[in-house]
Design an enzyme around this catalytic site. Structure first.
Site, short mmCIF file in Angstrom:
data_model
loop_
_atom_site.label_atom_id
_atom_site.label_comp_id
_atom_site.label_asym_id
_atom_site.label_seq_id
_atom_site.Cartn_x
_atom_site.Cartn_y
_atom_site.Cartn_z
N ASN B 134 0.89 -1.25 -0.23
CA ASN B 134 -0.09 0.01 -0.03
C ASN B 134 0.91 1.16 0.19
OD1 ASN B 134 -1.49 2.18 0.66
ND2 ASN B 134 -2.87 1.00 1.87
N PHE B 135 1.18 1.68 -1.19
CA PHE B 135 2.07 3.08 -1.43
C PHE B 135 0.90 4.16 -1.69
CE2 PHE B 135 6.02 0.37 -2.80
CZ PHE B 135 6.10 0.04 -1.36
N CYS B 137 -2.21 5.00 0.18
CA CYS B 137 -3.33 5.74 1.05
C CYS B 137 -2.86 7.30 1.59
CB CYS B 137 -3.19 5.21 2.11
SG CYS B 137 -4.48 5.66 3.40
N ASN B 202 -5.05 3.99 -6.25
CA ASN B 202 -5.52 4.16 -5.20
C ASN B 202 -6.26 5.42 -5.03
OD1 ASN B 202 -5.76 4.40 -2.33
ND2 ASN B 202 -3.97 3.08 -2.13
N THR B 203 -6.70 5.99 -3.85
CA THR B 203 -7.55 6.99 -4.06
C THR B 203 -7.08 8.46 -4.21
OG1 THR B 203 -7.53 7.20 -1.51
CG2 THR B 203 -9.28 5.91 -2.51
N CYS B 345 -36.34 12.86 -31.75
CA CYS B 345 -36.19 14.25 -31.37
C CYS B 345 -37.44 14.45 -30.51
CB CYS B 345 -36.05 15.44 -32.35
SG CYS B 345 -36.05 17.02 -31.58
N CYS B 355 -25.06 24.38 -28.24
CA CYS B 355 -24.05 24.50 -29.41
C CYS B 355 -24.09 26.09 -29.51
CB CYS B 355 -24.77 23.98 -30.73
SG CYS B 355 -23.72 24.28 -32.00
N CYS B 384 -17.72 18.11 -32.78
CA CYS B 384 -17.24 18.36 -31.22
C CYS B 384 -17.99 17.10 -30.62
CB CYS B 384 -17.17 19.59 -30.84
SG CYS B 384 -18.58 20.06 -30.34
N CYS B 387 -23.48 18.06 -28.96
CA CYS B 387 -24.87 17.75 -28.81
C CYS B 387 -25.20 16.42 -28.66
CB CYS B 387 -25.23 18.51 -30.46
SG CYS B 387 -24.54 17.66 -31.60
#
Lengths: 445, 426
Positions: B134-135, B137, B202-203, B345, B355, B384, B387
């Site tokens: 555990n590196f 936490c 990890n978190t 729609c 848009c 892009c 939409c």
């Protein structure tokens, strides 16, 4: 033997039957429901609301926990937002237009959300209104129903002083006297009225009827402007033999009495009830008769389900309550014995080429201990003509107004059921609001 | 029925779904319930030196979204608060009773060789299948120079990993912290130290909310709050990116990766595996709904694999890695254009306003016979996707790739690139 009696149901059942038909959303339900709103651009629901409430805007605020802002956004367009949340036929207005109808036929519950916001404000900030500086102008409002009170409130906000003349002992109009009890329980109409009147600057004079205690001519001289919100004071008759028999009543009177009676156990109701008509008054009368304990309640309407002015949801509601709806029959004769109604003879009808109901000659009879007439209310013009008979323009049997709710008389405006248009609380509020804006422009212009 | 068995760095399990080292794996009672529900393995909640640490009361914070609970989650709980021997006895018993499941033990002791030398044989003696260091936490333990305080220094990562390989025969998984600028550095250090695998993420260091009444970060402990470790569905994109970075790194080719971060469904798991993970670890989703969620994870992954013709996990593991490229490798001549299915729609207008206000003014809001109609202005559309993302109706707005009219062009060869040198004409 006719059978009309009070106390058909035990008190606890009566209490349940006349409590809130559609209980409010709890805070979490409201947030979840609010999250269903897409926050549409150019929202169809807004366009469908006669008062043009910014519906996506107020719903968004519920989602963010800004309930005060949400309620004020509703009330800025519709001061009766609380009662409209309860009585509006939303299925043909905002909710009917909700884009989720197209998607899944399950609209956002706009009415319930509106109630959540307005209830919150009334509970937490009962005096949220602030008037503009006094203008010294005085306006008379005739009729203390939704149209008149909405007009009065907006004028008061703008700094004018308003006197409301109301014929009945209580104000509120149909909200107080004409709506089914389970739609506005817990004295909501009066509580909302107090909330609205908390703005200040509005004096109400009850027991003041136009044509009896007041006339337009005098009001015109004594006030800077006059708003008429006098509703429909007449009730259409069947004009049939036997109409004066005991047990035959106007549905509106039945509903009003029910609303004004605290102990529903004292209200007499027939064992067998026939309601004649096809509008919301017929639905409210029939359903409440059932909920008072009537065993057998039948609504009879001269045309079909789709021609009824009661909405589909209202028809479903009545049927869910055990009311039978019979279509395509018109009352022919009221039958009686010893001066009391015992039944109604109906004649079957069918549609002619134009869709009107034509009698077929074929009849049937429904036994009844009580007959409630709900075939329409009418505008009564007589009071307008007292003291000199002013020439107020009339259109389609009601007061004629322009887009700003201005009548043919100078300084006189009108709105609500006494003018043409939809007979809905929300439409009356819009009339009152538009008239107030026009009066304000005229007074300050 | 697809074969879901995995062999992760020599550790076998019947499916790729492990429970991450966290509260759900703190005790025999929980772990047995997890195995009964069908989980393929667990990483036992981190063991430390005696005397055990002490936890605070009030430990979790959460971020909801539109009435939905726990889109993101954080905690300020530390490692196990039970005596070492209690945990070791339980681990031994669980492994003996569930020989087909993976039992990996997470460890965190101070950064001294003696501390690791002491605990490693004790852990190995339980019969467990592997260890996870555990590196990662990010709260509490890091203030005591453990957890993320180690994971943020590649040299320490390498050093401790090497000690573990020296004093233990078990497979060593190094759990990496995302609270670092370049995830490749500690990952390469782990590999250099001899680690058999890495697990991530990890978190994430976080404050889930500020309580505006108490004027304190949540979760509040007696009116105050500390930063905690963020996890749950909200962190999945961060985790995918870091997993992908390691998977495509040539130096770490074939280093097993255990994917962690917001895995809630079989689809999430499939995405991690497609991006190179050999299995996944789950915590928040189980804490939200209980261990029974694994049933659909197993069933859903199996059905999806069948539908795609993948017989075994290895058949699709890492398949998306080659398509995870640097921006400079993307084709600048590719063009896609929005298309609105007018039958689907619902006229909400969200595509238009998004848009119009924030993008390229390429969706027109029209009224045709009084009815709303939204239409793409193709000449203006840059493709892009906005939409399509805001549209609430599935498949109503689709992005349609346009036929290629020019060969692939990348930034290095684009005339606008200041470093671009045109090839000399012949």
């Amino acid at each position: 033997m006719t059978d009309i009696a009070a106390g058909r149901l035990p008190p606890d059942l009566l209490a349940a039957n006349f409590s809130d038909a559609h209980p409010p959303l709890n805070p979490h339900e409201a947030v979840v429901e609010a999250s269903r709103c897409y926050f549409c651009y150019d929202a169809p629901c807004m366009e469908a609301c006669p008062t043009g409430i910014d519906i996506p805007g107020f719903i968004k605020k519920i989602g963010t926990g800004n309930l005060r802002g949400s309620a004020l956004k509703i009330l800025e367009q519709n001061i009766f937002g609380g009662s409209c949340a309860r009585v509006c036929p939303t299925e043909i207005l905002c909710e009917g237009a909700c884009v989720r109808m197209a998607e899944e036929e399950r609209p956002v519950r706009i009415g319930a959300l509106q109630r959540r916001a307005t209830d919150w404000l009334m509970d937490n900030d009962p005096t949220p209104f602030h008037r503009a500086p006094a203008t010294g102008k005085r306006v008379a409002v005739v009729g203390g129903g939704p149209a008149g009170i909405a007009c009065a409130h907006r004028l008061a906000l703008k700094g004018h002083d308003v006197t409301v003349f109301e014929a009945r002992p209580k104000s509120g109009g149909l909200n107080e006297y004409g709506i089914a009890a389970y739609k506005l329980p817990d004295d909501f109409a009066q509580r909302e009225l107090d909330f609205i009147l908390s703005v200040g600057g509005i004096t109400i004079e009850n027991g003041q009827a136009l044509g009896r205690d007041l006339d337009i001519h005098t009001l015109q001289r004594a006030f800077d402007a006059v708003f008429l919100g006098i509703g429909l004071s007449g009730v259409r008759a069947l004009a049939l033999e036997g109409e004066t028999l005991a047990g035959v009543r106007n549905a509106v009177d039945f509903i009003a009495e029910l609303r004004q009676t605290g102990d529903k156990g004292t209200l007499p109701v027939g064992r067998r009830v026939v309601v004649i008509g096809g509008g919301n008054t017929a639905i409210d009368a029939a359903t409440q008769a059932r909920r008072l304990g009537a065993e057998d309640v039948t609504i009879v309407y001269r045309r079909g389900a789709s021609e009824m002015s009661a909405t589909g949801d209202e028809q479903d509601w009545a049927q869910t309550n055990g009311v039978r709806i019979r279509h395509w029959a018109t009352p022919h004769r009221l039958l009686g014995s010893a001066g009391h109604v015992t039944g109604v003879e109906f004649m079957r009808t069918k549609a002619d080429a134009t869709g009107r109901a034509m009698p077929t000659g074929e009849t049937f009879t429904l036994d009844a201990d009580m007959v409630l007439k709900a075939v329409g209310q009418v505008f009564v013009a007589d009071p307008l003509h007292s003291n000199g008979g002013l020439a107020l323009g009339v259109e389609d049997g009601r007061i004629a107004v322009d887009a700003e709710r201005r009548t043919s008389l100078p300084k006189v405006f009108a709105g609500g059921d006494c003018v043409a248009g939809a007979d809905l609380t929300v439409s009356a509020v819009q009339d009152g609001k538009l008239a107030a804006e026009a009066i304000h422009r005229q007074l300050m212009g | 029925m697809a074969d879901l068995r995995t062999n992760f760095a020599g550790i076998r399990s019947p499916n790729p779904f492990w429970l991450a080292s966290a509260p759900p794996t703190d005790k025999e009672y929980n772990v047995v319930r997890a195995f009964e529900a069908g989980w393929g393995g667990v990483v036992w909640k981190t063991l430390g030196e005696d005397p055990p640490i002490v936890n605070v009361s009030s430990r979790y914070g959460a971020v909801g979204w539109g009435g939905q609970r726990i889109a993101g989650f954080n905690n300020i709980e530390l490692i196990t608060d039970r005596p070492l021997q209690v945990n070791l006895d339980e681990i031994r018993r669980v492994k003996r009773n569930w020989p087909d499941r993976a039992v990996v033990v997470s460890i965190m002791v101070p950064c001294t060789e003696d501390a690791w030398k002491k605990i490693l044989p004790q852990v190995e003696d339980t019969g467990c299948d592997g260890i996870e260091l555990n590196f990662g936490c990010p709260h509490g333990m890091s203030e005591r120079n453990m957890g993320a305080a180690v994971g943020q220094v590649p040299e320490y990562v390498q050093m401790v990993a090497a000690w573990c390989k020296h004093y233990s025969k078990l497979p060593v998984i190094v759990k990496l912290t995302p609270n670092i600028t370049d995830i490749l550095k500690p990952a390469r250090a782990a590999l250099a130290g001899g680690a058999d695998a890495v697990s991530l993420i990890n978190t994430v260091m976080s404050i889930t909310a500020v309580n505006l009444d108490l004027m304190a970060p949540e979760p509040t402990v007696d009116g105050q709050g500390s930063h905690g470790g963020y996890c749950g569905p909200a962190v999945k994109p961060i985790a995918l990116r870091m997993v992908g970075d390691i998977a495509r790194d040539p130096e770490m080719h074939n280093l097993p990766i255990s994917g962690i971060g917001g895995v809630s469904t079989w689809r999430d798991a499939a995405e991690f595996i497609a991006l190179g993970a050999g299995n996944v670890q789950v915590c928040t989703a189980a804490m939200h709904r209980g261990f029974r969620i694994v049933e659909d994870m197993i069933d859903g992954l199996s059905n999806w694999m069948d539908s795609k013709g993948y017989a075994a996990i290895a058949d699709f593991q890492g398949r998306a890695v080659k398509n995870y490229v640097h921006w400079g490798d993307l084709n600048l001549n590719f063009k896609t254009i929005a298309q609105i299915d007018q039958d689907k729609c619902i006229k909400c207008g969200l595509c238009h306003i998004a848009c119009e206000d924030t993008s390229h003014q390429s969706i027109a809001a029209l009224r045709v016979d009084g009815k709303r109609r939204y239409e793409v202005i193709e000449e203006e559309c840059v493709g892009c996707n906005l939409c399509a993302h805001v549209c609430p109706v599935e498949n109503c707005i689709t992005m349609v790739p346009q036929p290629a009219t020019k060969p692939k062009l990348v930034w290095a060869n684009h005339p606008n690139n200041p470093s671009y040198v045109p090839e000399a004409a012949e």
